[in-house]
Every structure is written in structure tokens, then in C-alpha cells.
Design a protein around this motif. Structure first.
Motif, PDB file in Angstrom:
ATOM      1  N   GLU A 164      11.383  26.789   3.570  1.00 26.50           N
ATOM      2  CA  GLU A 164      11.594  26.551   2.815  1.00 26.50           C
ATOM      3  C   GLU A 164      12.896  25.285   3.197  1.00 26.50           C
ATOM      4  O   GLU A 164      13.275  26.079   4.012  1.00 26.50           O
ATOM      5  N   ASP A 165      12.704  24.393   2.821  1.00 26.10           N
ATOM      6  CA  ASP A 165      14.289  23.201   3.120  1.00 26.10           C
ATOM      7  C   ASP A 165      14.550  22.840   2.411  1.00 26.10           C
ATOM      8  O   ASP A 165      16.126  22.388   3.099  1.00 26.10           O
ATOM      9  N   GLU A 166      14.823  23.571   1.082  1.00 23.82           N
ATOM     10  CA  GLU A 166      16.134  23.352   0.846  1.00 23.82           C
ATOM     11  C   GLU A 166      17.130  24.950   0.254  1.00 23.82           C
ATOM     12  O   GLU A 166      16.617  25.405   0.381  1.00 23.82           O
ATOM     13  N   TYR A 167      18.087  24.237   1.443  1.00 22.62           N
ATOM     14  CA  TYR A 167      18.827  25.458   1.490  1.00 22.62           C
ATOM     15  C   TYR A 167      19.620  26.681  -0.396  1.00 22.62           C
ATOM     16  O   TYR A 167      19.058  27.881   0.264  1.00 22.62           O
ATOM     17  N   HIS A 168      19.440  26.149  -1.424  1.00 22.36           N
ATOM     18  CA  HIS A 168      19.596  26.771  -2.343  1.00 22.36           C
ATOM     19  C   HIS A 168      18.555  27.284  -3.273  1.00 22.36           C
ATOM     20  O   HIS A 168      18.145  28.612  -3.403  1.00 22.36           O
ATOM     21  N   SER A 169      17.165  26.832  -3.015  1.00 24.58           N
ATOM     22  CA  SER A 169      15.694  27.484  -2.763  1.00 24.58           C
ATOM     23  C   SER A 169      15.748  28.546  -2.653  1.00 24.58           C
ATOM     24  O   SER A 169      14.902  29.723  -3.319  1.00 24.58           O
ATOM     25  N   ALA A 170      15.348  28.392  -0.623  1.00 23.90           N
ATOM     26  CA  ALA A 170      15.722  29.396  -0.667  1.00 23.90           C
ATOM     27  C   ALA A 170      16.196  30.886  -0.189  1.00 23.90           C
ATOM     28  O   ALA A 170      15.722  31.467  -0.196  1.00 23.90           O
ATOM     29  N   GLN A 171      17.620  30.561  -0.311  1.00 25.80           N
ATOM     30  CA  GLN A 171      18.703  31.550  -1.084  1.00 25.80           C
ATOM     31  C   GLN A 171      18.353  32.197  -2.251  1.00 25.80           C
ATOM     32  O   GLN A 171      18.954  33.639  -2.306  1.00 25.80           O
TER      33      GLN A 171
ATOM     34  N   ALA B  50      14.998  32.845  -3.335  1.00 23.54           N
ATOM     35  CA  ALA B  50      13.792  33.197  -2.729  1.00 23.54           C
ATOM     36  C   ALA B  50      14.185  34.163  -2.270  1.00 23.54           C
ATOM     37  O   ALA B  50      13.596  36.083  -2.707  1.00 23.54           O
ATOM     38  N   LYS B  51      15.316  34.680  -1.736  1.00 27.71           N
ATOM     39  CA  LYS B  51      15.505  35.866  -0.640  1.00 27.71           C
ATOM     40  C   LYS B  51      16.052  36.382  -1.967  1.00 27.71           C
ATOM     41  O   LYS B  51      16.021  38.079  -1.879  1.00 27.71           O
ATOM     42  N   SER B  52      16.895  36.218  -2.267  1.00 31.43           N
ATOM     43  CA  SER B  52      17.460  36.880  -3.746  1.00 31.43           C
ATOM     44  C   SER B  52      16.644  38.114  -4.592  1.00 31.43           C
ATOM     45  O   SER B  52      16.707  38.704  -4.951  1.00 31.43           O
TER      46      SER B  52
ATOM     47  N   ASP C 228       4.440  40.285   7.112  1.00 30.29           N
ATOM     48  CA  ASP C 228       3.043  40.805   6.036  1.00 30.29           C
ATOM     49  C   ASP C 228       2.447  39.815   4.984  1.00 30.29           C
ATOM     50  O   ASP C 228       1.974  40.286   4.402  1.00 30.29           O
ATOM     51  N   LEU C 229       4.017  38.554   4.498  1.00 36.35           N
ATOM     52  CA  LEU C 229       3.424  38.015   3.962  1.00 36.35           C
ATOM     53  C   LEU C 229       4.248  36.566   3.795  1.00 36.35           C
ATOM     54  O   LEU C 229       5.481  36.913   4.044  1.00 36.35           O
ATOM     55  N   LEU C 230       4.075  35.328   3.454  1.00 37.72           N
ATOM     56  CA  LEU C 230       4.637  34.073   4.041  1.00 37.72           C
ATOM     57  C   LEU C 230       5.415  33.853   1.951  1.00 37.72           C
ATOM     58  O   LEU C 230       4.227  33.222   0.744  1.00 37.72           O
ATOM     59  N   LEU C 231       6.425  32.906   2.193  1.00 34.59           N
ATOM     60  CA  LEU C 231       6.665  32.651   0.438  1.00 34.59           C
ATOM     61  C   LEU C 231       7.313  31.352   1.332  1.00 34.59           C
ATOM     62  O   LEU C 231       7.667  30.566   1.982  1.00 34.59           O
TER      63      LEU C 231
ATOM     64  N   GLU D 123      10.597  36.604 -13.664  1.00 31.38           N
ATOM     65  CA  GLU D 123       9.010  37.030 -13.652  1.00 31.38           C
ATOM     66  C   GLU D 123       7.948  36.631 -13.499  1.00 31.38           C
ATOM     67  O   GLU D 123       7.308  37.416 -12.291  1.00 31.38           O
ATOM     68  N   ASP D 124       8.409  35.571 -12.338  1.00 33.42           N
ATOM     69  CA  ASP D 124       6.556  34.508 -11.875  1.00 33.42           C
ATOM     70  C   ASP D 124       6.577  35.625 -10.340  1.00 33.42           C
ATOM     71  O   ASP D 124       5.221  35.818 -10.189  1.00 33.42           O
ATOM     72  N   LEU D 125       7.822  35.880  -9.637  1.00 38.24           N
ATOM     73  CA  LEU D 125       7.545  36.035  -8.421  1.00 38.24           C
ATOM     74  C   LEU D 125       7.529  37.851  -8.421  1.00 38.24           C
ATOM     75  O   LEU D 125       6.455  37.872  -7.853  1.00 38.24           O
ATOM     76  N   SER D 126       7.919  38.496  -9.433  1.00 39.35           N
ATOM     77  CA  SER D 126       7.111  39.825  -9.293  1.00 39.35           C
ATOM     78  C   SER D 126       5.596  40.024  -9.986  1.00 39.35           C
ATOM     79  O   SER D 126       5.293  40.680  -9.767  1.00 39.35           O
TER      80      SER D 126
END
Length: 147
Positions: A7-14, A16-18, A50-53, A105-108
Motif C-alpha cells: 500500500e502506498d498511502e501511509y494512512h491506508s496502510a496503518q 489496514a494493519k489496525s 500467508d496472505l497479501l493485502l 466488516e468487509d475486511l472481516s
């Protein structure tokens, strides 16, 4: 479960991790990389997670370039803010395709699908990624012809 975030957007990456850790505290985000070049280098040098996001649009190109350069056998959850015509191709050929901003919800649901499918990393063929790329390229050509 080990997850690599591309992910190239810092806030989006954070975010996603959260959300990954909210889903399961035992998820190990092994790294976050922000470009096609860095992702390709990372995957060549490290044991595959195991997985790539994966965000589709990165600063230095399309994440599909990663899959064109090296064979990747990991299951993938794609994320993007657009390219809605690609959704149908991804729903058939990958774990999921999530629109940004990511929500829990979507990620879950995508992670539950990953677990339900009980992916055996050895059985996932990189040709599946190639079919996704071909499908998207075909859709994009058809879209361009309409204009």
C-alpha cells in the motif's frame, strides 16, 4: 497468519494493519511496502507470507506488475478506491476485492472467506493471478472502446 501489506498511502496502510489486528491480535503483519519495486524485492528476498493485502494502484505502477515480474503463490485480497468494473473478475478469481476506505466488516468477511477456503499455499497457482490480470486488461480495453 503472516500478512504482507502492499500500500502506498501511509494512512491506508496503518488502517489496514489496525483492522487486521482488530480482527485477530495474532495476525503478524510482516511488513508494509509501498511500491511495485519494493514489493517485488521483498517477495524475492523473504519467505512468502500467508496472505497479501494489495492496493491495485501504487505510486510506481499497478500492483499487477508485481505478478507479471515474479510468480506469487499467495492468496490475495485486493484493495482500491476505484476500478469497479474489475470487481466481478476478482470475486471469481481471488479471495476478495475491497473498496477503500477499508472497513472492519468487509475486511472481516474477506478474512473469514480466506479461512473458510483453507488455502493450501502449494495449490494456489500463479496462473490464477495471470487470469485476473488478463480479465482486468480486457475489461479496461472494453471500457476504453466505449468512449
Amino acid at each position: 497468519m503472516k500478512v504482507l501489506i502492499i500500500e502506498d498511502e501511509y494512512h491506508s496502510a496503518q488502517r489496514a494493519k489496525s483492522l487486521l489486528l482488530e480482527y485477530d491480535q495474532n495476525i503478524n503483519v510482516v511488513d508494509t511496502v509501498d511500491s511495485v519495486e519494493k514489493a517485488t524485492n521483498w517477495l524475492v528476498k523473504h519467505q512468502e507470507p500467508d496472505l497479501l493485502l494489495v492496493d491495485i494502484h501504487l505510486a510506481d505502477g499497478s500492483s499487477f506488475d508485481i505478478f507479471k515480474k515474479i510468480p506469487v503463490k499467495n492468496p490475495v485480497i485486493f484493495t482500491t478506491a476505484y476500478d469497479q468494473y474489475a470487481i466481478q473478475a476478482f470475486k471469481i478469481n481471488s479471495i476478495d476485492y475491497l473498496l477503500k476506505p477499508l472497513d472492519f466488516e468487509d475486511l472481516s468477511q474477506a478474512l473469514n472467506k480466506y479461512h473458510q477456503l483453507n488455502y493450501d499455499r502449494k495449490s494456489i497457482d500463479s496462473l490464477d493471478i495471470q487470469r485476473i490480470i488478463q480479465s482486468i486488461e480486457t475489461n479496461q480495453k472494453n471500457i476504453n472502446l466505449d468512449f
